[in-house]
Scaffold this active site. Structure first.
Site, short mmCIF file in Angstrom:
data_model
loop_
_atom_site.label_atom_id
_atom_site.label_comp_id
_atom_site.label_asym_id
_atom_site.label_seq_id
_atom_site.Cartn_x
_atom_site.Cartn_y
_atom_site.Cartn_z
N LYS A 151 0.76 -1.24 -0.22
CA LYS A 151 0.03 -0.06 0.19
C LYS A 151 0.77 1.33 -0.10
O LYS A 151 1.57 1.43 1.06
CB LYS A 151 -0.86 -0.04 1.30
CG LYS A 151 -1.62 1.42 1.45
CD LYS A 151 -2.61 1.06 2.57
CE LYS A 151 -3.38 2.29 2.87
NZ LYS A 151 -4.52 2.23 4.02
N GLU A 188 -3.38 7.09 2.30
CA GLU A 188 -3.49 7.37 3.30
C GLU A 188 -2.28 7.44 4.32
O GLU A 188 -2.19 6.83 5.51
CB GLU A 188 -4.74 6.05 3.72
CG GLU A 188 -5.73 6.15 3.04
CD GLU A 188 -6.88 5.25 3.58
OE1 GLU A 188 -6.29 4.04 4.10
OE2 GLU A 188 -8.12 5.45 3.64
N ASP A 208 -14.94 2.56 -1.25
CA ASP A 208 -14.17 1.76 -0.19
C ASP A 208 -15.16 0.83 0.39
O ASP A 208 -15.85 1.21 1.70
CB ASP A 208 -13.69 2.92 0.84
CG ASP A 208 -12.86 2.06 1.80
OD1 ASP A 208 -12.21 1.02 1.58
OD2 ASP A 208 -12.25 2.82 2.94
N GLU A 244 -16.46 -4.01 7.61
CA GLU A 244 -15.98 -2.49 8.03
C GLU A 244 -17.60 -1.73 8.04
O GLU A 244 -17.66 -1.08 8.85
CB GLU A 244 -14.92 -1.86 7.42
CG GLU A 244 -14.71 -0.53 7.56
CD GLU A 244 -13.21 -0.17 6.79
OE1 GLU A 244 -12.73 -0.79 6.55
OE2 GLU A 244 -12.93 1.22 7.24
C1 GCU Z 1 -10.12 1.78 4.50
C2 GCU Z 1 -10.26 1.20 5.81
C3 GCU Z 1 -8.58 1.49 6.35
C4 GCU Z 1 -7.91 0.64 5.60
C5 GCU Z 1 -7.83 1.16 4.18
C6 GCU Z 1 -7.25 0.43 3.18
O1 GCU Z 1 -10.06 3.02 4.47
O2 GCU Z 1 -10.92 2.36 6.74
O3 GCU Z 1 -8.38 1.02 7.81
O4 GCU Z 1 -6.39 0.67 5.81
O5 GCU Z 1 -9.21 1.03 3.63
O6 GCU Z 1 -7.82 -0.25 2.23
O7 GCU Z 1 -6.08 0.35 2.87
#
Ligand code: GCU
Length: 657
Positions: free
Chosen positions: A263, A267, A346, A374
């Protein structure tokens, strides 16, 4: 140790096989697993594991049979013997469990030999497990079933018996890869790649006899944080050397290691953008370190601006993955798989299929689902997601005569094969998944990953039949679970608009919770209407990321499917849906109906009191009460919000606050 629930492999599931004479032929660690399964089954049910002589079931691993797929098997009847043949232990394991699922009919059917092979080459579960407890997320990020089954006390657990049982469950449904740690790689977890590697070796040993290869999530900044280099620039020779050496060490310890999951630039995670490089540069650097050993890098396409200004109406988070990745088609190495979430946002209860899936014909693509719930009730709500995944896999981005999403992932669309991936929903909870009925989602993911054409209803019945010894529960349980995804959709965010959840933990309603946030997930409700204009004509232009016919079907309110209307369009409350109802009345009706369906689910379950094990009954009863409370809250908050915004009363005069 507390008793762990057997999930879909209780002794009763092996009744038909275990009461017979069974022969197992072949060698190797996975064949040994099959032999162990048979030994236990016959001990429980009075049959016999025989070396020679007549058998009712012969499980034959014969490497020279001419079959090229090690995961395939042929099952048929030869005289009075049901015979499973495979060229590899793993095919034999899958064949064995096929016979277990068939039950008596494996011994009474027409007997014609049939070949079975997985429709997807890679069927993977990602764990968002941390070694250490995270201060906000806990040990398992978005985990709703307790702590990690892998880690405790700062490392891999001493006692891996839970992992052994898990590997057995996954092997029985054909999952062949597991990623062991969270995609958000924190300090301790980064070290799984280096000094904690001996612990990873122990986990790999547990998974191997079930045909499962392990992966690690790695941090793109590892050359700096672990290697002490001044940069993680993917084109820097020292960085490339570092990845090459570290990767060679991993393979020296785990020769069948699967590869990495990354990843990056997402984020807050580090990535190639910091060095002015693109995601192909980043992915290929890791891919080249893995290539000499046959490893694969799963590179996630979940890249978007999570610090958006809500005032900025020109940025559309849904566009981000396609904007970033589609131009890179053709520039990824052959051992890169681009891992794309099923929808553009998401893992919402309803989203269109991600447009990336149809946009990269020269790239290996894997579709990522979220088995952990989630945004779909967090394993406190019954929300059976298999029908949702089936719909996504069967979606045809190029229209009725074109290939499906499953075809793209499997490499049947003229594109190279990727596979399917899902975020796991298990933890150290005695029922594995918190909500005992959420086990069906894990089971169903494996089954659909094996064969995307399976009917979700049949998969559900398979799961019920295996899990519950008493056959009489089937109709009631099926009725309770089968439509529960749509029920959840009815009482939560309407018509594909998404979110409206409490920020942060994502549980329960908060209609405006994300409306003025930096996350890019807005519904834009005002006194006149609601929804996001993603058209080319007047909106963000997102519809243009789809091929014909969808780019046009989504563009027009006339042809946009009702369930996605507010994802694609901002419409007035009195807009009339194809169903004939106005948007505002639809919101009221579905929220009343969805909540009442939950009440009926609870009644149905109450009727099963003496027919399911007491501990399962107790846990599900408790959770259905919570689901009813939460669904009531959703109903009342959503209805009240829109009643106040729009000023339009419910035409049936029901109570809105
Ligand atoms: C969502 C989730 C996160 C996770 C992210 C991802 O945003 O809330 O906790 O890290 O997906 O798939 O990387």
């Amino acid at each position: 140790m507390i008793d762990v629930h057997p999930a879909w492999l209780p002794a009763s599931a092996f009744r038909s096989v275990g009461s017979r004479r069974v022969r197992v032929t072949g060698d190797g660690p996975v064949v040994a697993t099959v032999r162990d399964e048979v030994r236990t089954a016959v001990a429980d049910h009075g049959g016999a594991l025989v070396e020679d002589g007549p058998a009712d079931l012969a499980l034959v691993c014969a490497p020279d049979d001419g079959e090229t797929d090690p995961e395939a098997f042929v099952v048929g009847r030869e005289g009075t013997t049901t015979v499973v043949r495979a060229v590899d232990g793993v095919g034999l394991l899958y064949g064995f469990h096929h016979v277990v699922r068939q039950g008596e009919s494996a011994f009474t059917g027409d007997g014609e030999a049939r070949r079975h092979a997985p429709r997807q080459p890679i069927r993977m579960l990602d764990h968002w497990d941390n070694v250490d407890e995270h201060p906000v997320m806990g040990q398992v990020e978005r985990g709703y079933a307790g702590g990690s089954i892998f880690y405790a006390d700062g490392g891999v657990r001493e006692d891996l018996s839970r992992v052994r049982s898990y590997a057995r469950l996954l092997g029985s449904i054909g999952v062949n890869r597991v990623c062991l740690n969270n995609v958000n790689v924190h300090r301790t977890e980064a070290r799984l790649l280096t000094d904690l590697l001996p612990d990873v070796v122990r986990l790999a040993e547990v998974f191997r006899p079930h045909g499962i290869r392990v992966h690690l999530s790695v941090s793109f900044a590892a050359p700096i944080t672990l290697g002490g280099l001044p940069t993680a620039d993917p084109l820097d020779p020292a960085v490339r050397d570092w990845w090459a050496h570290v990767t060679a060490d991993v393979y020296a310890a785990i020769p069948d290691f699967g590869g990495y999951v990354v990843k990056a630039d997402s984020e807050g995670q580090p990535g190639p953008f910091a060095y002015g490089r693109d995601h192909a540069d980043g992915a290929n650097t890791l891919a080249r370190a893995l290539a000499p050993f046959g490893g694969t890098v799963f590179w996630r396409a979940f890249v978007y601006n999570h610090r958006q200004d809500w005032r900025d109406r020109s940025t559309d988070r849904a566009r981000a993955a396609h904007d970033h990745f589609a131009p890179l088609d053709g520039s990824f190495d052959a051992n890169v798989v681009l891992q794309v979430k099923n929808g553009p946002l998401d893992f919402q209860v309803r989203e269109p299929v991600s447009p990336v899936i149809a946009a990269m014909p020269r790239t290996r693509l894997a579709v990522e689902f979220q088995v952990t719930q989630e945004y779909t009730g967090q394993q406190k709500h019954v929300c059976h997601l298999v029908p949702q995944w089936r719909e996504v896999l069967a979606f045809r981005p190029w229209g009725e005569d074109g290939h499906t999403v499953a075809d793209v992932a499997a490499g049947r669309a003229g594109t190279p094969a990727g596979g399917v991936v899902a975020v796991s929903n298990v933890g150290d909870d005695p029922f594995w998944t918190g909500h005992p009925l959420a086990q069906a989602n894990l089971f169903g993911f494996g089954r659909l990953a094996w064969d995307d054409r399976l009917a979700p209803e049949a998969v559900l019945d398979e799961w019920i039949g295996l899990t519950f010894a008493d056959d009489s529960v089937r109709d009631a349980l099926h009725g309770l679970m089968d439509g529960s995804w749509r029920t959840y959709e009815r009482y939560t965010a309407p018509l594909g608009v998404g979110f409206m959840v409490r920020p942060g933990d994502h549980y329960g309603p908060d209609v405006d919770g994300y409306e003025y946030s930096p996350w890019g997930t807005y519904h834009f409700a005002d006194r006149d209407g609601v929804g996001v204009d993603r058209t080319r004509a007047t909106g963000t232009g997102y519809t243009g990321q789809y091929p014909v016919p969808w780019r046009d079907r989504y563009e027009s309110v006339e042809t946009c499917p009702d369930e996605l209307l507010l994802f694609f369009h901002h419409v007035p409350y009195d807009h009339v849906l194809h169903s004939g109802e106005t948007v505002i009345q639809h919101i009221y009706d579905t929220h009343f109906a969805g909540r009442d369906e939950v009440a009926r689910m609870a009644d149905t379950w109450a009727g099963l009191a003496d027919r399911v094990p007491a501990d399962v009954f107790g846990r599900v009863t408790e959770l259905l009460a919570e689901q009813l409370r939460c669904a009531t809250e959703w109903r009342d908050q959503v209805n009240t919000y829109f009643r106040r915004k729009s000023g339009v009363p419910d035409k049936h005069g029901r109570t809105i606050y």
